[in-house]
Design a protein around this motif. Structure first.
Motif, PDB file in Angstrom:
ATOM      1  N   GLN A  92      -0.519   2.401  10.652  1.00  0.00           N
ATOM      2  CA  GLN A  92      -1.000   3.475   9.782  1.00  0.00           C
ATOM      3  C   GLN A  92      -0.005   3.641   8.655  1.00  0.00           C
ATOM      4  O   GLN A  92       1.180   3.878   8.889  1.00  0.00           O
ATOM      5  N   ILE A  93      -0.491   3.495   7.433  1.00  0.00           N
ATOM      6  CA  ILE A  93       0.366   3.469   6.246  1.00  0.00           C
ATOM      7  C   ILE A  93       0.300   4.813   5.533  1.00  0.00           C
ATOM      8  O   ILE A  93      -0.790   5.332   5.260  1.00  0.00           O
ATOM      9  N   ASP A  94       1.442   5.331   5.219  1.00  0.00           N
ATOM     10  CA  ASP A  94       1.538   6.583   4.474  1.00  0.00           C
ATOM     11  C   ASP A  94       1.610   6.257   2.991  1.00  0.00           C
ATOM     12  O   ASP A  94       2.540   5.608   2.524  1.00  0.00           O
ATOM     13  N   LEU A  95       0.595   6.669   2.232  1.00  0.00           N
ATOM     14  CA  LEU A  95       0.568   6.407   0.789  1.00  0.00           C
ATOM     15  C   LEU A  95       1.437   7.456   0.095  1.00  0.00           C
ATOM     16  O   LEU A  95       0.958   8.372  -0.586  1.00  0.00           O
TER      17      LEU A  95
ATOM     18  N   GLN B 138     -14.772  10.384  -4.199  1.00  0.00           N
ATOM     19  CA  GLN B 138     -14.850  11.790  -3.802  1.00  0.00           C
ATOM     20  C   GLN B 138     -13.987  12.067  -2.579  1.00  0.00           C
ATOM     21  O   GLN B 138     -13.341  13.119  -2.480  1.00  0.00           O
ATOM     22  N   GLU B 139     -13.953  11.111  -1.645  1.00  0.00           N
ATOM     23  CA  GLU B 139     -13.146  11.268  -0.434  1.00  0.00           C
ATOM     24  C   GLU B 139     -11.766  10.618  -0.584  1.00  0.00           C
ATOM     25  O   GLU B 139     -10.780  11.119  -0.043  1.00  0.00           O
ATOM     26  N   LEU B 140     -11.682   9.510  -1.318  1.00  0.00           N
ATOM     27  CA  LEU B 140     -10.425   8.778  -1.431  1.00  0.00           C
ATOM     28  C   LEU B 140      -9.342   9.577  -2.154  1.00  0.00           C
ATOM     29  O   LEU B 140      -8.150   9.327  -1.973  1.00  0.00           O
ATOM     30  N   ARG B 141      -9.740  10.546  -2.947  1.00  0.00           N
ATOM     31  CA  ARG B 141      -8.725  11.354  -3.639  1.00  0.00           C
ATOM     32  C   ARG B 141      -7.932  12.208  -2.656  1.00  0.00           C
ATOM     33  O   ARG B 141      -6.840  12.688  -2.975  1.00  0.00           O
ATOM     34  N   PHE B 142      -8.477  12.409  -1.450  1.00  0.00           N
ATOM     35  CA  PHE B 142      -7.761  13.156  -0.420  1.00  0.00           C
ATOM     36  C   PHE B 142      -7.151  12.237   0.638  1.00  0.00           C
ATOM     37  O   PHE B 142      -6.486  12.714   1.554  1.00  0.00           O
ATOM     38  N   ALA B 143      -7.384  10.940   0.515  1.00  0.00           N
ATOM     39  CA  ALA B 143      -6.871   9.987   1.504  1.00  0.00           C
ATOM     40  C   ALA B 143      -5.422   9.628   1.183  1.00  0.00           C
ATOM     41  O   ALA B 143      -5.143   8.952   0.194  1.00  0.00           O
ATOM     42  N   ASP B 144      -4.506  10.096   2.007  1.00  0.00           N
ATOM     43  CA  ASP B 144      -3.097   9.767   1.822  1.00  0.00           C
ATOM     44  C   ASP B 144      -2.546   8.934   2.980  1.00  0.00           C
ATOM     45  O   ASP B 144      -1.348   8.721   3.083  1.00  0.00           O
ATOM     46  N   LEU B 145      -3.456   8.463   3.837  1.00  0.00           N
ATOM     47  CA  LEU B 145      -3.094   7.588   4.955  1.00  0.00           C
ATOM     48  C   LEU B 145      -4.124   6.463   5.023  1.00  0.00           C
ATOM     49  O   LEU B 145      -5.295   6.662   4.696  1.00  0.00           O
ATOM     50  N   LEU B 146      -3.671   5.292   5.448  1.00  0.00           N
ATOM     51  CA  LEU B 146      -4.592   4.165   5.617  1.00  0.00           C
ATOM     52  C   LEU B 146      -4.283   3.472   6.937  1.00  0.00           C
ATOM     53  O   LEU B 146      -3.186   2.961   7.137  1.00  0.00           O
ATOM     54  N   PHE B 147      -5.281   3.483   7.831  1.00  0.00           N
ATOM     55  CA  PHE B 147      -5.151   2.777   9.106  1.00  0.00           C
ATOM     56  C   PHE B 147      -5.692   1.363   8.939  1.00  0.00           C
ATOM     57  O   PHE B 147      -6.801   1.167   8.424  1.00  0.00           O
ATOM     58  N   VAL B 148      -4.906   0.373   9.364  1.00  0.00           N
ATOM     59  CA  VAL B 148      -5.306  -1.037   9.269  1.00  0.00           C
ATOM     60  C   VAL B 148      -5.092  -1.689  10.625  1.00  0.00           C
ATOM     61  O   VAL B 148      -4.024  -1.546  11.233  1.00  0.00           O
ATOM     62  N   SER B 149      -6.107  -2.398  11.109  1.00  0.00           N
ATOM     63  CA  SER B 149      -6.009  -3.135  12.364  1.00  0.00           C
ATOM     64  C   SER B 149      -6.558  -4.539  12.143  1.00  0.00           C
ATOM     65  O   SER B 149      -7.637  -4.707  11.571  1.00  0.00           O
ATOM     66  N   MET B 150      -5.803  -5.538  12.598  1.00  0.00           N
ATOM     67  CA  MET B 150      -6.180  -6.926  12.389  1.00  0.00           C
ATOM     68  C   MET B 150      -6.053  -7.693  13.703  1.00  0.00           C
ATOM     69  O   MET B 150      -5.026  -7.614  14.380  1.00  0.00           O
TER      70      MET B 150
ATOM     71  N   VAL C 118       0.838  -1.205   0.000  1.00  0.00           N
ATOM     72  CA  VAL C 118       0.000   0.000   0.000  1.00  0.00           C
ATOM     73  C   VAL C 118       0.870   1.251   0.000  1.00  0.00           C
ATOM     74  O   VAL C 118       0.547   2.253  -0.655  1.00  0.00           O
ATOM     75  N   ARG C 119       1.984   1.216   0.715  1.00  0.00           N
ATOM     76  CA  ARG C 119       2.876   2.378   0.763  1.00  0.00           C
ATOM     77  C   ARG C 119       3.418   2.709  -0.624  1.00  0.00           C
ATOM     78  O   ARG C 119       3.632   3.877  -0.965  1.00  0.00           O
ATOM     79  N   GLN C 120       3.639   1.686  -1.449  1.00  0.00           N
ATOM     80  CA  GLN C 120       4.174   1.890  -2.794  1.00  0.00           C
ATOM     81  C   GLN C 120       3.088   2.180  -3.824  1.00  0.00           C
ATOM     82  O   GLN C 120       3.394   2.487  -4.972  1.00  0.00           O
ATOM     83  N   SER C 121       1.823   2.079  -3.413  1.00  0.00           N
ATOM     84  CA  SER C 121       0.730   2.186  -4.376  1.00  0.00           C
ATOM     85  C   SER C 121       0.518   3.622  -4.841  1.00  0.00           C
ATOM     86  O   SER C 121       0.977   4.580  -4.218  1.00  0.00           O
ATOM     87  N   ALA C 122      -0.219   3.727  -5.935  1.00  0.00           N
ATOM     88  CA  ALA C 122      -0.561   5.039  -6.481  1.00  0.00           C
ATOM     89  C   ALA C 122      -1.800   5.606  -5.806  1.00  0.00           C
ATOM     90  O   ALA C 122      -2.242   6.706  -6.149  1.00  0.00           O
ATOM     91  N   GLY C 123      -2.359   4.880  -4.866  1.00  0.00           N
ATOM     92  CA  GLY C 123      -3.542   5.349  -4.154  1.00  0.00           C
ATOM     93  C   GLY C 123      -4.596   4.264  -4.070  1.00  0.00           C
ATOM     94  O   GLY C 123      -4.462   3.188  -4.662  1.00  0.00           O
TER      95      GLY C 123
END
Length: 225
Positions: free
Chosen positions: A218-221, A192-204, A68-73
């Motif tokens: 928390q992953i920094d895109l 509409q919202e994901l275009r501003f999402a540059d962080l992704l929190f994941v909990s498992m 995810v960190r390497q992804s384009a979004g």
């Protein structure tokens, strides 16, 4: 009959009562030692199983974070109840592994991937787009009891917009984006919202023997286009 020279009575050996008492004591001691051995073995096996689960879960989280960190979004995010009636949790993203600027969907080099958690089967899987087909594989052999995904943004000006608290908490979630001027107020994490999402929190949360272990990141895109 020859009497002992020291006048002591002759050795008549152990009586039946003494033999039974000795056997009983030996049986009790053997039971204690056997129980201790079985307990030690059970603890060892449980520790080995928990270590294996922990290592597997750690590697899975590191893999997700790296990709995810390497992804384009984020292409899409689906959460329980969004849309209504949906129960699983998933997110799809594209990672340009070969740096050609195009979405490669061959079997040897899939770049569009989806991670999905099914609460009914408690399984976390990864689906890769490979040309005209898709391939789905389980990510973990262990049981995943919970999988939480939350797109976030570093646009702090939208923090707590529409929230119950008047103070900012330093986290701008997709819901706050959705309830702001840049969102569409539909209560879904859509483009509409994901275009501003540059962080992704994941909990498992993973079953770990008789208990559970939770892993969060928390992953920094950073390569988001």
């Amino acid at each position: 009959m020859i009497e002992p020279s020291d006048g002591a009575p002759p050795d008549s050996g152990m009586t039946l009562v003494e033999v039974l008492v000795a056997m009983g004591l030996f049986g009790v001691l053997a039971s204690i030692l056997l129980g201790l051995g079985l307990s030690t073995q059970a603890v060892t096996e449980d520790t080995r199983d928990r270590t294996g689960v922990n290592e597997e879960a750690r590697i899975a989280m590191e893999r997700i974070a790296r990709e995810v960190r390497q992804s384009a979004g984020l292409d899409s995010v689906t959460l329980p109840g969004t849309p209504a009636g949906h129960t699983s949790t998933s997110f799809t993203f594209w990672t340009d592994f070969n740096n050609d600027g195009a979405r490669t969907n061959t079997a040897s080099d899939p770049e569009v991937m989806t991670y999905e958690w099914d609460p009914d089967t408690e399984e976390l899987s990864m689906t890769a787009v490979t040309g005209l087909a898709t391939v789905t594989r389980p990510v973990l052999a262990a049981t995943v009891t919970s999988f939480v995904v939350e797109p976030r943004s570093s646009r702090w000006q939208y923090d707590q917009v529409g929230g119950a608290c008047s103070c900012a908490d330093g986290i701008t979630t997709w819901r706050e984006l959705d309830n702001s001027a840049v969102g569409n107020y539909n209560s879904e994490p859509d483009p509409q919202e994901l275009r501003f999402a540059d962080l992704l929190f994941v909990s498992m949360t993973v079953e770990d023997g008789n208990g559970t272990q939770t892993y969060s990141t928390q992953i920094d895109l950073r390569n988001r286009s």
